[in-house]
Every structure is written in structure tokens, then in C-alpha cells.
Scaffold this motif. Sequence first.
Motif, PDB file in Angstrom:
ATOM      1  N   ILE A 141       0.846  -1.202   0.000  1.00 47.05           N
ATOM      2  CA  ILE A 141       0.000   0.000   0.000  1.00 47.05           C
ATOM      3  C   ILE A 141       0.882   1.253   0.000  1.00 47.05           C
ATOM      4  O   ILE A 141       0.622   2.224  -0.731  1.00 47.05           O
ATOM      5  N   ARG A 142       1.912   1.252   0.816  1.00 52.32           N
ATOM      6  CA  ARG A 142       2.839   2.380   0.868  1.00 52.32           C
ATOM      7  C   ARG A 142       3.453   2.642  -0.490  1.00 52.32           C
ATOM      8  O   ARG A 142       3.500   3.781  -0.976  1.00 52.32           O
ATOM      9  N   ASP A 143       3.916   1.549  -1.147  1.00 53.03           N
ATOM     10  CA  ASP A 143       4.533   1.704  -2.467  1.00 53.03           C
ATOM     11  C   ASP A 143       3.543   2.239  -3.486  1.00 53.03           C
ATOM     12  O   ASP A 143       3.888   3.097  -4.319  1.00 53.03           O
ATOM     13  N   LEU A 144       2.288   1.778  -3.438  1.00 49.48           N
ATOM     14  CA  LEU A 144       1.266   2.250  -4.366  1.00 49.48           C
ATOM     15  C   LEU A 144       0.968   3.732  -4.123  1.00 49.48           C
ATOM     16  O   LEU A 144       0.796   4.518  -5.077  1.00 49.48           O
ATOM     17  N   LEU A 145       0.920   4.157  -2.848  1.00 53.45           N
ATOM     18  CA  LEU A 145       0.683   5.575  -2.536  1.00 53.45           C
ATOM     19  C   LEU A 145       1.840   6.445  -3.021  1.00 53.45           C
ATOM     20  O   LEU A 145       1.639   7.557  -3.528  1.00 53.45           O
ATOM     21  N   LYS A 146       3.074   5.952  -2.901  1.00 53.70           N
ATOM     22  CA  LYS A 146       4.249   6.693  -3.367  1.00 53.70           C
ATOM     23  C   LYS A 146       4.163   6.881  -4.875  1.00 53.70           C
ATOM     24  O   LYS A 146       4.428   7.968  -5.406  1.00 53.70           O
ATOM     25  N   GLU A 147       3.776   5.822  -5.591  1.00 51.46           N
ATOM     26  CA  GLU A 147       3.664   5.891  -7.048  1.00 51.46           C
ATOM     27  C   GLU A 147       2.598   6.898  -7.439  1.00 51.46           C
ATOM     28  O   GLU A 147       2.754   7.675  -8.385  1.00 51.46           O
ATOM     29  N   ARG A 148       1.503   6.979  -6.711  1.00 53.10           N
ATOM     30  CA  ARG A 148       0.420   7.934  -7.016  1.00 53.10           C
ATOM     31  C   ARG A 148       0.898   9.363  -6.834  1.00 53.10           C
ATOM     32  O   ARG A 148       0.557  10.236  -7.619  1.00 53.10           O
TER      33      ARG A 148
END
Length: 152
Positions: A141-148
Motif C-alpha cells: 500500500i505504501r509503495d502504491l501511494l508513493k507511485e500515485r
Amino acid sequence: MSNINSVMKEFRAFILKGNIIDMAVGVIIGGAFSKIVTSLVNDILMPILGALTGGASFNTLKYVIHPASNINGVEVEEAAILYGSFLQNILDFLIIGVCMFFMIKTVAVISSRLRHEEEAREEAPAPAPAGPTQEELLAEIRDLLKERRDIA
């Protein structure tokens, strides 16, 4: 000559069948088992029975039809019905029968238990595949939020 070869081929096929070999093993084990039971009867049970009956032995029980005699120097053997030996063989048979009954019953119980355990293993659902741990999900989830954030 071809008839002999044909018969030999049939005989060879008959002998090599699994049932014949199983039967041969059964006969050999049965012979050994018979010796064990005969020893049980003769060496253990009969002395106990003899002690209880005041020393009587089945093997000596007989009905004399004509006693042994010596007529004019000619020895005539005794003619007797050896019913004690017959009773001994009946006792051997009964003990073998009881032993075989309990042996077959034991094998059937063990076989049934093994079959039930095997069926239970086959019926049990396969364990669910292990999913990701909580830490792995949070990291994803953290990685997906960073990508966003990087895209916006």
C-alpha cells in the motif's frame, strides 16, 4: 508337440499369477502356524488339562476291541479305537479356528482403521494458500501511494 507347448504356456501363465503365489505363501505360513498351535496344545494346554483330570492324557484314551495276546508263540497286536487321538485333533482344530478368527478379526480392524484414515486425508480440504502477511500488505500500500504521488 504344439499341444505340449500350448499347455506349458498356459501352465506358466497360471503359475505366475499373483493369486497362486499368495496361496503358496498362505500354505507355508499355515504349516508354521499349525506347528505353533500343536505345541500350544501338547506342551501347555494338555499338561494343564492332565493336572485338572488327575493325570489323564487324551493320547492314551482308547477302546480296546481285542487285547494283545500271545497264541502259540505268535504275538497278536492289540486292536483298539484310539478316540483320544481323535479328541486331541479336534481340540487342535478348535484352537486353530479360534486363533485364525482372532487373527483375521485383528487384521480387519487394522485394515478398517487405515482405510478410514486414508479416506479422511483424501476428504480433508487442502489448506488455503498462505497469503501475504500484514507487513507485506502495508508495504505494498505504501509503495502504491508513493507511485500515485509521483504521478500527480
